[in-house]
Design a protein around this motif. Structure first.
Motif, PDB file in Angstrom:
ATOM      1  N   LYS A 200       0.783  -1.231   0.000  1.00 45.51           N
ATOM      2  CA  LYS A 200       0.000   0.000   0.000  1.00 45.51           C
ATOM      3  C   LYS A 200       0.818   1.287   0.000  1.00 45.51           C
ATOM      4  CE  LYS A 200      -3.783  -2.391   0.258  1.00 45.51           C
ATOM      5  NZ  LYS A 200      -4.162  -2.974  -0.980  1.00 45.51           N
ATOM      6  N   SER A 201       2.113   1.187  -0.087  1.00 46.85           N
ATOM      7  CA  SER A 201       2.943   2.387  -0.094  1.00 46.85           C
ATOM      8  C   SER A 201       4.093   2.181  -1.070  1.00 46.85           C
ATOM      9  CB  SER A 201       3.493   2.636   1.312  1.00 46.85           C
ATOM     10  OG  SER A 201       4.186   3.849   1.369  1.00 46.85           O
ATOM     11  N   SER A 202       4.521   3.266  -1.680  1.00 45.73           N
ATOM     12  CA  SER A 202       5.647   3.158  -2.605  1.00 45.73           C
ATOM     13  C   SER A 202       6.954   3.432  -1.857  1.00 45.73           C
ATOM     14  CB  SER A 202       5.477   4.142  -3.774  1.00 45.73           C
ATOM     15  OG  SER A 202       5.426   5.457  -3.291  1.00 45.73           O
ATOM     16  N   ILE A 203       8.038   3.157  -2.522  1.00 46.80           N
ATOM     17  CA  ILE A 203       9.370   3.357  -1.957  1.00 46.80           C
ATOM     18  C   ILE A 203       9.819   4.770  -2.299  1.00 46.80           C
ATOM     19  CG2 ILE A 203      11.766   2.556  -1.989  1.00 46.80           C
ATOM     20  CD1 ILE A 203      10.604  -0.146  -3.104  1.00 46.80           C
ATOM     21  N   LYS A 204      10.267   5.493  -1.292  1.00 49.36           N
ATOM     22  CA  LYS A 204      10.766   6.863  -1.491  1.00 49.36           C
ATOM     23  C   LYS A 204      12.146   6.848  -2.144  1.00 49.36           C
ATOM     24  CE  LYS A 204      11.356  11.310  -0.551  1.00 49.36           C
ATOM     25  NZ  LYS A 204      10.615  12.391  -1.103  1.00 49.36           N
ATOM     26  N   GLY A 205      12.985   5.909  -1.695  1.00 52.06           N
ATOM     27  CA  GLY A 205      14.344   5.855  -2.237  1.00 52.06           C
ATOM     28  C   GLY A 205      15.116   4.663  -1.718  1.00 52.06           C
ATOM     29  N   PHE A 206      16.366   4.611  -2.127  1.00 54.67           N
ATOM     30  CA  PHE A 206      17.285   3.547  -1.710  1.00 54.67           C
ATOM     31  C   PHE A 206      18.307   4.127  -0.736  1.00 54.67           C
ATOM     32  CE2 PHE A 206      17.005   1.717  -6.292  1.00 54.67           C
ATOM     33  CZ  PHE A 206      15.801   1.102  -6.010  1.00 54.67           C
ATOM     34  N   LEU A 207      18.721   3.332   0.240  1.00 54.45           N
ATOM     35  CA  LEU A 207      19.880   3.728   1.017  1.00 54.45           C
ATOM     36  C   LEU A 207      21.046   3.816   0.038  1.00 54.45           C
ATOM     37  CD1 LEU A 207      18.203   3.004   3.541  1.00 54.45           C
ATOM     38  CD2 LEU A 207      20.269   2.012   4.481  1.00 54.45           C
ATOM     39  N   PRO A 208      21.843   4.858   0.135  1.00 56.13           N
ATOM     40  CA  PRO A 208      22.995   4.938  -0.767  1.00 56.13           C
ATOM     41  C   PRO A 208      23.934   3.753  -0.544  1.00 56.13           C
ATOM     42  CG  PRO A 208      22.632   7.025   0.377  1.00 56.13           C
ATOM     43  CD  PRO A 208      21.725   6.013   1.010  1.00 56.13           C
ATOM     44  N   THR A 209      24.682   3.408  -1.568  1.00 50.58           N
ATOM     45  CA  THR A 209      25.726   2.391  -1.406  1.00 50.58           C
ATOM     46  C   THR A 209      27.011   3.149  -1.070  1.00 50.58           C
ATOM     47  OG1 THR A 209      26.072   2.402  -3.787  1.00 50.58           O
ATOM     48  CG2 THR A 209      24.704   0.641  -2.898  1.00 50.58           C
ATOM     49  N   TYR A 210      27.445   2.969   0.141  1.00 50.68           N
ATOM     50  CA  TYR A 210      28.632   3.671   0.636  1.00 50.68           C
ATOM     51  C   TYR A 210      29.868   2.790   0.456  1.00 50.68           C
ATOM     52  CZ  TYR A 210      25.057   6.444   3.084  1.00 50.68           C
ATOM     53  OH  TYR A 210      23.980   7.215   3.401  1.00 50.68           O
ATOM     54  N   ASP A 211      30.913   3.352  -0.124  1.00 50.96           N
ATOM     55  CA  ASP A 211      32.146   2.591  -0.380  1.00 50.96           C
ATOM     56  C   ASP A 211      32.802   2.074   0.893  1.00 50.96           C
ATOM     57  OD1 ASP A 211      31.922   2.936  -3.119  1.00 50.96           O
ATOM     58  OD2 ASP A 211      33.147   4.757  -3.139  1.00 50.96           O
ATOM     59  N   ASN A 212      32.736   2.850   1.959  1.00 51.64           N
ATOM     60  CA  ASN A 212      33.487   2.488   3.162  1.00 51.64           C
ATOM     61  C   ASN A 212      32.676   1.704   4.198  1.00 51.64           C
ATOM     62  OD1 ASN A 212      31.854   4.683   3.676  1.00 51.64           O
ATOM     63  ND2 ASN A 212      33.301   5.698   5.035  1.00 51.64           N
ATOM     64  N   CYS A 213      31.497   1.240   3.839  1.00 50.92           N
ATOM     65  CA  CYS A 213      30.668   0.467   4.770  1.00 50.92           C
ATOM     66  C   CYS A 213      30.915  -1.025   4.580  1.00 50.92           C
ATOM     67  CB  CYS A 213      29.192   0.797   4.579  1.00 50.92           C
ATOM     68  SG  CYS A 213      28.766   2.458   5.111  1.00 50.92           S
ATOM     69  N   LYS A 214      31.189  -1.705   5.701  1.00 52.94           N
ATOM     70  CA  LYS A 214      31.491  -3.136   5.648  1.00 52.94           C
ATOM     71  C   LYS A 214      30.252  -4.017   5.733  1.00 52.94           C
ATOM     72  CE  LYS A 214      34.201  -2.948   9.274  1.00 52.94           C
ATOM     73  NZ  LYS A 214      34.366  -1.631   9.811  1.00 52.94           N
ATOM     74  N   ASN A 215      29.160  -3.469   6.300  1.00 49.79           N
ATOM     75  CA  ASN A 215      27.966  -4.285   6.529  1.00 49.79           C
ATOM     76  C   ASN A 215      26.721  -3.401   6.592  1.00 49.79           C
ATOM     77  OD1 ASN A 215      27.992  -3.127   9.152  1.00 49.79           O
ATOM     78  ND2 ASN A 215      29.331  -4.763   9.888  1.00 49.79           N
ATOM     79  N   ARG A 216      25.566  -4.032   6.787  1.00 52.77           N
ATOM     80  CA  ARG A 216      24.300  -3.314   6.826  1.00 52.77           C
ATOM     81  C   ARG A 216      24.258  -2.334   7.992  1.00 52.77           C
ATOM     82  NH1 ARG A 216      19.671  -5.257   4.686  1.00 52.77           N
ATOM     83  NH2 ARG A 216      21.080  -5.656   2.977  1.00 52.77           N
ATOM     84  N   LYS A 217      24.788  -2.736   9.138  1.00 53.02           N
ATOM     85  CA  LYS A 217      24.809  -1.837  10.294  1.00 53.02           C
ATOM     86  C   LYS A 217      25.476  -0.519   9.931  1.00 53.02           C
ATOM     87  CE  LYS A 217      27.892  -1.458  13.471  1.00 53.02           C
ATOM     88  NZ  LYS A 217      28.936  -1.574  14.397  1.00 53.02           N
ATOM     89  N   ASP A 218      26.634  -0.582   9.294  1.00 54.72           N
ATOM     90  CA  ASP A 218      27.362   0.631   8.902  1.00 54.72           C
ATOM     91  C   ASP A 218      26.548   1.475   7.921  1.00 54.72           C
ATOM     92  OD1 ASP A 218      29.448  -0.271  10.485  1.00 54.72           O
ATOM     93  OD2 ASP A 218      30.717  -0.883   8.804  1.00 54.72           O
ATOM     94  N   GLU A 219      25.896   0.801   6.946  1.00 56.79           N
ATOM     95  CA  GLU A 219      25.072   1.520   5.954  1.00 56.79           C
ATOM     96  C   GLU A 219      23.913   2.255   6.619  1.00 56.79           C
ATOM     97  OE1 GLU A 219      25.418  -1.138   1.883  1.00 56.79           O
ATOM     98  OE2 GLU A 219      23.784  -1.579   3.263  1.00 56.79           O
ATOM     99  N   VAL A 220      23.215   1.557   7.507  1.00 55.94           N
ATOM    100  CA  VAL A 220      22.052   2.135   8.171  1.00 55.94           C
ATOM    101  C   VAL A 220      22.467   3.320   9.046  1.00 55.94           C
ATOM    102  CG1 VAL A 220      20.279   1.677   9.936  1.00 55.94           C
ATOM    103  CG2 VAL A 220      20.609   0.068   8.046  1.00 55.94           C
ATOM    104  N   LEU A 221      23.534   3.152   9.820  1.00 54.65           N
ATOM    105  CA  LEU A 221      24.013   4.233  10.681  1.00 54.65           C
ATOM    106  C   LEU A 221      24.410   5.463   9.874  1.00 54.65           C
ATOM    107  CD1 LEU A 221      26.208   2.640  13.488  1.00 54.65           C
ATOM    108  CD2 LEU A 221      24.160   4.044  13.751  1.00 54.65           C
ATOM    109  N   LYS A 222      25.134   5.238   8.796  1.00 50.49           N
ATOM    110  CA  LYS A 222      25.574   6.363   7.963  1.00 50.49           C
ATOM    111  C   LYS A 222      24.359   7.083   7.361  1.00 50.49           C
ATOM    112  CE  LYS A 222      29.082   7.611   4.659  1.00 50.49           C
ATOM    113  NZ  LYS A 222      30.352   8.029   5.151  1.00 50.49           N
ATOM    114  N   PHE A 223      23.376   6.319   6.893  1.00 54.41           N
ATOM    115  CA  PHE A 223      22.156   6.903   6.336  1.00 54.41           C
ATOM    116  C   PHE A 223      21.418   7.741   7.383  1.00 54.41           C
ATOM    117  CE2 PHE A 223      17.524   6.546   5.639  1.00 54.41           C
ATOM    118  CZ  PHE A 223      17.421   7.222   4.435  1.00 54.41           C
ATOM    119  N   ILE A 224      21.240   7.190   8.576  1.00 56.31           N
ATOM    120  CA  ILE A 224      20.524   7.892   9.646  1.00 56.31           C
ATOM    121  C   ILE A 224      21.252   9.190  10.000  1.00 56.31           C
ATOM    122  CG2 ILE A 224      19.898   7.794  12.105  1.00 56.31           C
ATOM    123  CD1 ILE A 224      19.297   4.763  11.622  1.00 56.31           C
TER     124      ILE A 224
END
Length: 151
Positions: A77-101
């Motif tokens: 029932k809802s569309s996607i606003k966007g993608f988390l960016p793909t960060y070169d220096n992130c080793k895992n999902r935790k790092d990606e999520v933290l950087k995005f936040i």
């Protein structure tokens, strides 16, 4: 009222096909989503205004418009606003999520993911995490957990 940022994974959340099996393919040519998990997500999405940001590694192989069509085909029932960016220096999902936040400075958010690296989040972030199990996905118990974190 501001929207809640929903950081959403697909595998182990909406797609619950065992890793040892090939994904079942839906009529639109993309992996089938678990219907119960879709229903639970739609219930959550009806509770508040969410802005969905896809964190799945699958975000790197399709465009936003393609994923929004996939969501529409599965009656999400809802569309996607966007993608988390793909960060070169992130080793895992935790790092990606933290950087995005931190980059977006969101304060009202919910993370739904099965990635165990997220267990390493600091408590203030981990309190907003719904950690799913790969084969169960976003089931009723995880929906209840989400309710308690959104209220």
């Amino acid at each position: 009222m501001p929207k809640i940022t929903l950081i959403l994974d697909l595998d182990g959340v909406l797609i619950t096909t065992p890793m040892w099996k090939a994904d079942e393919i839906d009529t639109d040519g993309y992996s089938k989503f678990n219907k119960d998990c879709i229903n639970n997500l739609n219930i959550l999405l009806s509770m508040a205004e969410f802005e969905i940001w896809l964190s799945s590694t699958r975000r790197t192989v399709k465009k936003l418009e393609e994923f929004n069509l996939i969501f529409k085909n599965r009656n999400i029932k809802s569309s996607i606003k966007g993608f988390l960016p793909t960060y070169d220096n992130c080793k895992n999902r935790k790092d990606e999520v933290l950087k995005f936040i931190k980059e977006t400075k969101v304060s009202d958010f919910l993370i739904i993911d099965d990635d165990k690296s997220l267990n390493g989040l600091e408590l203030m972030y981990k309190q907003k995490l719904i950690l799913t199990s790969y084969l169960k996905g976003f089931d009723k118990s995880k929906l209840e957990e989400a309710f308690s974190k959104v209220r």
